[in-house]
Design an enzyme around this catalytic site. Sequence first.
Site, PDB file in Angstrom:
ATOM      1  N   ASN A 297       0.879  -1.173   0.000  1.00  0.00           N
ATOM      2  CA  ASN A 297       0.000   0.000   0.000  1.00  0.00           C
ATOM      3  C   ASN A 297       0.913   1.219   0.000  1.00  0.00           C
ATOM      4  O   ASN A 297       1.461   1.585   1.032  1.00  0.00           O
ATOM      5  CB  ASN A 297      -0.888  -0.042   1.263  1.00  0.00           C
ATOM      6  CG  ASN A 297      -1.736   1.208   1.403  1.00  0.00           C
ATOM      7  OD1 ASN A 297      -1.832   2.008   0.475  1.00  0.00           O
ATOM      8  ND2 ASN A 297      -2.350   1.369   2.569  1.00  0.00           N
TER       9      ASN A 297
ATOM     10  N   LYS B 151       0.151   4.204  -0.353  1.00  0.00           N
ATOM     11  CA  LYS B 151      -0.505   5.414   0.179  1.00  0.00           C
ATOM     12  C   LYS B 151      -0.236   6.594  -0.770  1.00  0.00           C
ATOM     13  O   LYS B 151      -0.142   6.388  -1.969  1.00  0.00           O
ATOM     14  CB  LYS B 151      -0.058   5.678   1.620  1.00  0.00           C
ATOM     15  CG  LYS B 151      -0.245   4.427   2.481  1.00  0.00           C
ATOM     16  CD  LYS B 151      -0.099   4.667   3.952  1.00  0.00           C
ATOM     17  CE  LYS B 151      -0.311   3.344   4.683  1.00  0.00           C
ATOM     18  NZ  LYS B 151      -0.286   3.483   6.147  1.00  0.00           N
TER      19      LYS B 151
ATOM     20  N   HIS C 211      -9.700   1.172   4.694  1.00  0.00           N
ATOM     21  CA  HIS C 211      -8.446   1.440   5.398  1.00  0.00           C
ATOM     22  C   HIS C 211      -8.719   2.433   6.535  1.00  0.00           C
ATOM     23  O   HIS C 211      -9.518   3.356   6.374  1.00  0.00           O
ATOM     24  CB  HIS C 211      -7.396   1.996   4.431  1.00  0.00           C
ATOM     25  CG  HIS C 211      -6.032   2.009   5.033  1.00  0.00           C
ATOM     26  ND1 HIS C 211      -5.634   2.980   5.926  1.00  0.00           N
ATOM     27  CD2 HIS C 211      -4.996   1.140   4.926  1.00  0.00           C
ATOM     28  CE1 HIS C 211      -4.398   2.716   6.320  1.00  0.00           C
ATOM     29  NE2 HIS C 211      -3.991   1.604   5.734  1.00  0.00           N
TER      30      HIS C 211
ATOM     31  N   GLU D  52      -7.114   4.886   7.550  1.00  0.00           N
ATOM     32  CA  GLU D  52      -6.888   6.297   7.206  1.00  0.00           C
ATOM     33  C   GLU D  52      -8.101   6.870   6.474  1.00  0.00           C
ATOM     34  O   GLU D  52      -8.437   8.041   6.630  1.00  0.00           O
ATOM     35  CB  GLU D  52      -5.595   6.428   6.372  1.00  0.00           C
ATOM     36  CG  GLU D  52      -4.366   6.234   7.258  1.00  0.00           C
ATOM     37  CD  GLU D  52      -3.153   5.652   6.556  1.00  0.00           C
ATOM     38  OE1 GLU D  52      -3.085   5.667   5.312  1.00  0.00           O
ATOM     39  OE2 GLU D  52      -2.254   5.148   7.270  1.00  0.00           O
TER      40      GLU D  52
ATOM     41  N   GLU E 258      -5.771  -4.806  10.405  1.00  0.00           N
ATOM     42  CA  GLU E 258      -4.750  -3.780  10.637  1.00  0.00           C
ATOM     43  C   GLU E 258      -5.071  -3.022  11.919  1.00  0.00           C
ATOM     44  O   GLU E 258      -5.877  -2.086  11.895  1.00  0.00           O
ATOM     45  CB  GLU E 258      -4.726  -2.786   9.467  1.00  0.00           C
ATOM     46  CG  GLU E 258      -4.364  -3.405   8.138  1.00  0.00           C
ATOM     47  CD  GLU E 258      -3.742  -2.374   7.208  1.00  0.00           C
ATOM     48  OE1 GLU E 258      -2.620  -2.619   6.753  1.00  0.00           O
ATOM     49  OE2 GLU E 258      -4.350  -1.320   6.977  1.00  0.00           O
TER      50      GLU E 258
ATOM     51  N   GLY F 260       2.081   2.400  10.737  1.00  0.00           N
ATOM     52  CA  GLY F 260       3.034   3.504  10.594  1.00  0.00           C
ATOM     53  C   GLY F 260       3.707   3.896  11.897  1.00  0.00           C
ATOM     54  O   GLY F 260       4.372   4.921  11.982  1.00  0.00           O
TER      55      GLY F 260
ATOM     56  N   SER G 205       3.066  -1.954  10.424  1.00  0.00           N
ATOM     57  CA  SER G 205       4.513  -2.017  10.698  1.00  0.00           C
ATOM     58  C   SER G 205       5.117  -3.384  10.417  1.00  0.00           C
ATOM     59  O   SER G 205       6.026  -3.841  11.118  1.00  0.00           O
ATOM     60  CB  SER G 205       4.817  -1.564  12.131  1.00  0.00           C
ATOM     61  OG  SER G 205       4.400  -0.228  12.319  1.00  0.00           O
TER      62      SER G 205
HETATM   63  P1  PGA Z   1       2.552   0.372   7.632  1.00  0.00           P
HETATM   64  O1  PGA Z   1       1.108   0.573   6.953  1.00  0.00           O
HETATM   65  O2  PGA Z   1       3.094  -0.931   7.118  1.00  0.00           O
HETATM   66  O3  PGA Z   1       3.350   1.546   7.211  1.00  0.00           O
HETATM   67  O4  PGA Z   1       2.316   0.317   9.121  1.00  0.00           O
HETATM   68  C1  PGA Z   1       0.246  -0.496   6.732  1.00  0.00           C
HETATM   69  C2  PGA Z   1      -1.037   0.003   6.122  1.00  0.00           C
HETATM   70  O5  PGA Z   1      -1.502   1.080   6.523  1.00  0.00           O
HETATM   71  O6  PGA Z   1      -1.617  -0.637   5.231  1.00  0.00           O
END
Ligand code: PGA
Length: 255
Positions: free
Chosen positions: A9, A11, A98, A100, A170, A176, A216
Amino acid sequence: MRKKIVAGNWKMNKDYSEGLSLFSEVLNMVKDEVRGEQLVVVCAPFIHLNSLSGLAKGSSQVFVGAQNAHQEASGAYTGEISAGMLSSIGVEYVILGHSERRQYFGETNELLAKKTDAALKNNLKPIFCIGETLEEREGGKHFDIIKSQLAEATFHLSAEDFSKLVIAYEPVWAIGTGVTASSDQAQEIHAFIRAEIASKYGKEIADDITILYGGSCNPKNAAELFAQHDIDGGLIGGASLKSRDFVDIVKTFNN
Ligand code: PGA
């Protein structure tokens, strides 16, 4: 046998030429690493998708995904992109739900149910994300949150449609942040998700659904996470932006 998937992803990262280079590197490097029921999906910003799906055309194991799609087929929705538009350029997957999108764009389970319908109607396979916040986990509410996200946004689907989904667990507190769920914590929730699916759609469908872990995930912790019985791969944010790291995660399939 259920599919094993490592999905990137990106982003809101990578300009056009950076995206092309990253994807070309990944495509090259994973060629001999992915086999059988294993897949790699790269979910990139909209501007990349047409070119990336062209590059992925010859590959039977690398696919391109979007990170969002609108719930309507077309119309006066300035700035939006429909599921039909995405599938018209060869996109095969779409991330929905997601955290976000839930947090910054107010996406609710009710809206996500509509987006899921629109995606499936247009032959896109949703990578449907669920996960609790730190506050919810500390308050002991994580099982309830997962249960309601799943039920409210996806349990209206027919068994046939539901079986096209990929689920991604997640935990919001792990995204993140550099803090990963332990493999026991992740396995516990993945088993719970599979049990919820089994009670709604039956054991056969539950056993066949791919459930990814995200938050992460990196080349160091992927092997232990992916070795868990109910973890079928990962949704990778930060570590998908470097070809070496992403491909090292893909390689853990084979360890
Ligand atoms: P990350 O993000 O691996 O940077 O923690 C995962 C995601 O949001 O899909």
